[in-house]
Scaffold this motif. Structure first.
Motif, short mmCIF file in Angstrom:
data_model
loop_
_atom_site.label_atom_id
_atom_site.label_comp_id
_atom_site.label_asym_id
_atom_site.label_seq_id
_atom_site.Cartn_x
_atom_site.Cartn_y
_atom_site.Cartn_z
N SER A 15 -18.84 5.60 -37.69
CA SER A 15 -18.98 5.13 -36.53
C SER A 15 -18.11 6.05 -35.17
O SER A 15 -18.34 5.95 -34.08
N ASP A 16 -17.54 6.26 -35.42
CA ASP A 16 -16.19 7.50 -35.00
C ASP A 16 -16.44 9.10 -35.43
O ASP A 16 -15.82 9.34 -34.73
N ASP A 32 -16.03 3.43 -32.11
CA ASP A 32 -15.83 1.95 -32.76
C ASP A 32 -15.21 1.26 -31.91
O ASP A 32 -13.75 1.11 -31.69
N GLU A 54 -22.24 -5.10 -32.59
CA GLU A 54 -21.41 -3.29 -32.39
C GLU A 54 -21.18 -3.63 -30.98
O GLU A 54 -22.33 -3.49 -30.28
N LEU A 56 -20.46 0.54 -29.09
CA LEU A 56 -20.06 2.02 -29.69
C LEU A 56 -19.52 2.31 -27.79
O LEU A 56 -20.31 2.23 -27.40
#
Length: 98
Positions: A15-16, A32, A54, A56
């Motif tokens: 997620s990065d 993230d 989540e 982002l």
């Protein structure tokens, strides 16, 4: 929907990653927000995504008059790739997160 490329270093989580558009050469970095600090860069376009627990942040790298629609397509493609089917894209950080 187009396909994009994802690059992830050994020290980052999925997620990065960085999303690359091979046609326009645009890059969009994902952060993230629960695991990493995010400091906005001047002159770049950013969006935020929430999906369940989540959150982002997405920021362009080297933004040069690319269409915002392209940036949004890249973000939605990445969210589908991560399995965030119910993701909502925001133009500013959601109030409940700040």
């Amino acid at each position: 929907m187009s396909n994009y490329l994802i690059s992830i270093s050994k020290n980052e989580t999925l997620s990065d990653g960085i999303i690359h558009d091979p046609k326009s050469k645009l890059k969009v970095k994902a952060f993230d927000l629960l695991r990493a600090r995010f400091k906005p860069s001047k002159g770049e376009v950013r969006f935020f995504v929430t999906s369940g627990n989540e959150t982002l942040a997405f920021e362009t790298q080297g933004y040069n008059k690319h269409r915002q629609l392209l940036v949004l397509q890249m973000i939605s493609w990445y969210c589908i790739y991560l399995g965030l089917i119910e993701a909502q894209i925001h133009s500013s950080l959601p109030v409940h997160f700040s």
